[in-house]
Scaffold this motif. Structure first.
Motif, PDB file in Angstrom:
ATOM      1  N   ALA A 124       0.831  -1.212   0.000  1.00  0.00           N
ATOM      2  CA  ALA A 124       0.000   0.000   0.000  1.00  0.00           C
ATOM      3  C   ALA A 124       0.861   1.256   0.000  1.00  0.00           C
ATOM      4  N   SER A 125       1.970   1.225   0.736  1.00  0.00           N
ATOM      5  CA  SER A 125       2.854   2.402   0.767  1.00  0.00           C
ATOM      6  C   SER A 125       3.483   2.651  -0.595  1.00  0.00           C
ATOM      7  N   ASP A 126       3.729   1.587  -1.354  1.00  0.00           N
ATOM      8  CA  ASP A 126       4.255   1.742  -2.714  1.00  0.00           C
ATOM      9  C   ASP A 126       3.170   2.240  -3.670  1.00  0.00           C
ATOM     10  N   LEU A 127       1.992   1.638  -3.574  1.00  0.00           N
ATOM     11  CA  LEU A 127       0.898   1.996  -4.486  1.00  0.00           C
ATOM     12  C   LEU A 127       0.444   3.437  -4.285  1.00  0.00           C
ATOM     13  N   TYR A 128       0.372   3.863  -3.025  1.00  0.00           N
ATOM     14  CA  TYR A 128      -0.194   5.173  -2.717  1.00  0.00           C
ATOM     15  C   TYR A 128       0.851   6.152  -2.184  1.00  0.00           C
ATOM     16  N   ASP A 129       2.117   5.798  -2.376  1.00  0.00           N
ATOM     17  CA  ASP A 129       3.242   6.718  -2.217  1.00  0.00           C
ATOM     18  C   ASP A 129       3.322   7.355  -0.829  1.00  0.00           C
ATOM     19  N   CYS A 130       3.680   6.524   0.151  1.00  0.00           N
ATOM     20  CA  CYS A 130       3.889   7.043   1.500  1.00  0.00           C
ATOM     21  C   CYS A 130       5.274   6.614   1.982  1.00  0.00           C
ATOM     22  N   ASP A 131       6.242   7.504   1.889  1.00  0.00           N
ATOM     23  CA  ASP A 131       7.622   7.192   2.261  1.00  0.00           C
ATOM     24  C   ASP A 131       7.751   6.828   3.735  1.00  0.00           C
ATOM     25  N   GLU A 132       6.998   7.509   4.586  1.00  0.00           N
ATOM     26  CA  GLU A 132       7.104   7.266   6.034  1.00  0.00           C
ATOM     27  C   GLU A 132       6.678   5.847   6.380  1.00  0.00           C
ATOM     28  N   THR A 133       5.588   5.394   5.765  1.00  0.00           N
ATOM     29  CA  THR A 133       5.108   4.037   6.030  1.00  0.00           C
ATOM     30  C   THR A 133       6.057   3.005   5.447  1.00  0.00           C
ATOM     31  N   ARG A 134       6.563   3.271   4.258  1.00  0.00           N
ATOM     32  CA  ARG A 134       7.516   2.342   3.622  1.00  0.00           C
ATOM     33  C   ARG A 134       8.777   2.201   4.482  1.00  0.00           C
ATOM     34  N   ALA A 135       9.271   3.310   4.995  1.00  0.00           N
ATOM     35  CA  ALA A 135      10.474   3.276   5.831  1.00  0.00           C
ATOM     36  C   ALA A 135      10.239   2.479   7.111  1.00  0.00           C
ATOM     37  N   LEU A 136       9.039   2.604   7.690  1.00  0.00           N
ATOM     38  CA  LEU A 136       8.732   1.865   8.908  1.00  0.00           C
ATOM     39  C   LEU A 136       8.638   0.365   8.625  1.00  0.00           C
ATOM     40  N   CYS A 137       8.097   0.003   7.461  1.00  0.00           N
ATOM     41  CA  CYS A 137       8.054  -1.412   7.068  1.00  0.00           C
ATOM     42  C   CYS A 137       9.474  -1.966   6.941  1.00  0.00           C
TER      43      CYS A 137
END
Length: 522
Positions: free
Chosen positions: A301-314
């Motif tokens: 979801a962070s990739d699809l909807y472009d959320c760097d903060e969530t991607r970094a936490l993953c």
């Protein structure tokens, strides 16, 4: 006492990883506050005490409610909180502690504080990594009494506009019809004013509120199209219940999110309507709920909807918990892009076992191939059932075993399709049989493409395994005996280089992609 961080958690349960740096510099009897938790409408913190007057050789934890609340917001209530805490380190069995405690909320204040010993300070030393202590904290509402609220308030808390049902009818200037079905049928819209069902809903609204929340609606209302002139908008392919939540959020109402799957569904619809506020809110919920079971859904979801903060936490969760994540069912079904990102991860702490990455890749390949096999079996069963229900005729290759004859018959079918003048009395196959055969040829092509995609993905993953970080015994007895690995072009050369590196005792300079995962990529 350390500062309480920004709150996390928005549901009836929350999990959070807490890393405490420079543990040796923290004085005895110091009390540290975890990040705040917003769980079950209340704000909580977990406190860790490094030794105490009563237990100077132990660390202990408290769970306590934070702040005062208005009686109208909370009311008098009692809640039983289930707390779980694990002290974790890669490659070691965690120290786990769990307990439940009752908290009373009365007159706007909270009462209740429970101390629990966790482990000795001496034992804790084994769990430090570069003088950092890592804990996993979980809070959940086990039981709630006399609480008039249905769910947690959103974070950040919006200021609601006060509207009554009659206001919507008297002052509304646009009507929204939402249909779950994608198909644009010309059915008459039934009168469902104010009602929302699983399939459709009709909602009265105000253009200025929708336009302020959603650029999508703003463009619709300013486009000059019939939606702007007739004051009626039809939306298809959207779950009406999800849309109702977004609608409520636009008006500052509280909304309740069940779990990460529900949150991702809301995020998908919010992205369609370009609603940044609800997307930010949904991602804040997801970040509070990351665990080994849903990390790849959230990562995707962070990739699809472009959320760097969530991607970094993953990525951070992957670094600290990769052994458990690779063992979860979510790893096997993760999308290819996220799986490759996980296999490439570095900057890890502690003892790193490269064989876990290798085994995770093989498990993923086996799972994908088995899924295709199961799919094919289901199709064969479906074909057999069709044959069994068909009128009895003299057995021929066309109805005894369709799959065995597909390749042999493909050319004839294509030629038959070109020859439209062929007399039906001389045909050896009925039109139905010919269409069925053509469908099966396409099905075989699909199966072949799926297997080719699995193999391509597998090769990419294997090439990101750092064989140079494995023991010689594992390379010889496990890797070299795995045919699926060794037949990949170039892998034999990589294994040979890994052996050579072992011979030189690691003195030879390695390519960056083969170095230890403890080294952070730049």
């Amino acid at each position: 006492m350390s500062k309480v961080h920004e709150n996390v958690g928005l549901f009836n349960e929350c999990n959070h990883k807490w890393t405490i740096p420079e543990w040796s510099k923290i004085p005895l009897k110091a009390i540290l506050n975890s990040q705040g938790f917003n769980v079950g409408n209340h704000e909580w913190t977990v406190q860790l005490e490094k030794g105490s007057s009563s237990y100077p050789e132990h660390i202990g934890i408290f769970v306590m409610s934070m702040g005062k609340y208005s009686t109208s917001d909370k009311g008098d209530s009692t809640e039983k909180i289930k707390v779980s805490l694990s002290i974790i380190k890669s490659g070691m069995k965690s120290i786990d502690k769990g307990f439940s405690h009752d908290f009373e909320f009365k007159g706007g204040s909270s009462y209740g504080r429970e101390y629990q010993k966790v482990t000795t300070l001496q034992n804790l030393q084994k769990y430090l990594t570069n003088d950092r202590l890592t804990l996993s904290i979980g809070l959940a509402i086990e039981q709630k009494n006399k609480n008039s609220l249905d769910g947690p308030r959103p974070y950040p808390k919006p200021q609601p506009l006060k509207f009554y049902d009659q206001d919507f009818k008297d002052f509304q200037d646009v009507t929204i019809h939402v249909f779950k079905d994608e198909i644009d049928e010309s059915e008459e819209i039934e009168s469902t004013e104010g009602l929302t069902s699983d399939e459709k809903a009709t909602i009265h609204s105000h253009k200025f509120i929708l336009a302020a929340e959603s650029p999508w609606f703003r463009d619709i209302f300013l486009s000059g199209m019939k939606e702007s002139t007739e004051n009626e908008v039809k939306i298809r392919g959207v779950d009406p219940i999800i849309f109702q939540l977004i609608f409520d959020f636009s008006y500052g109402r509280n909304i309740y999110i069940n779990d990460s799957t529900h949150c991702i569904n809301i995020l998908k619809v919010a992205d369609r309507f370009q609603s940044k506020r609800i997307k930010d809110y949904a991602f804040s919920c997801l970040r509070a709920q990351i665990n080994k079971s849903n990390i790849f859904d959230i990562w995707e979801a962070s990739d699809l909807y472009d959320c760097d903060e969530t991607r970094a936490l993953c990525e951070e969760n992957m670094k600290s918990s990769y052994p458990d994540i690779f063992m979860s069912p979510g790893w096997l079904s993760a999308n290819d892009k996220c799986a490759i990102s996980a296999i490439k991860i570095d900057g890890l702490q502690g003892i790193i076992d490269e064989t876990r990455f290798y085994k995770a890749v093989l498990a993923r390949r086996e799972f994908a191939i088995q899924a295709v096999i199961n799919l094919r079996k289901a199709k064969e069963k479906e074909s057999e059932e069709k044959i069994a229900k068909a009128p009895h005729v003299t057995p021929t290759p066309s109805n005894v075993n369709i799959y065995e004859e597909i390749q042999k018959e493909a050319k004839d079918i294509k030629e038959d399709d070109k020859d439209n003048s062929c007399n039906s009395d001389t045909q050896t196959k009925t039109e139905t049989e010919r269409l069925e055969r053509l469908e099966n040829i396409r099905w075989e092509k699909y199966i072949k493409e799926e297997l080719e995609a699995i193999q391509k993905h597998f090769e990419i993953m294997i090439r990101n395994i750092r064989f140079h970080q494995m023991e010689t015994e594992f390379l010889a007895n496990t890797v070299r005996k795995e045919r699926a690995v060794m037949q990949i072009p170039g892998i034999k050369d990589i294994i040979f280089e890994a052996y050579r590196d072992k011979t030189f005792l690691g003195k030879k300079e390695l390519s960056k992609k083969y170095k230890s995962r403890s080294i952070e990529s730049k």
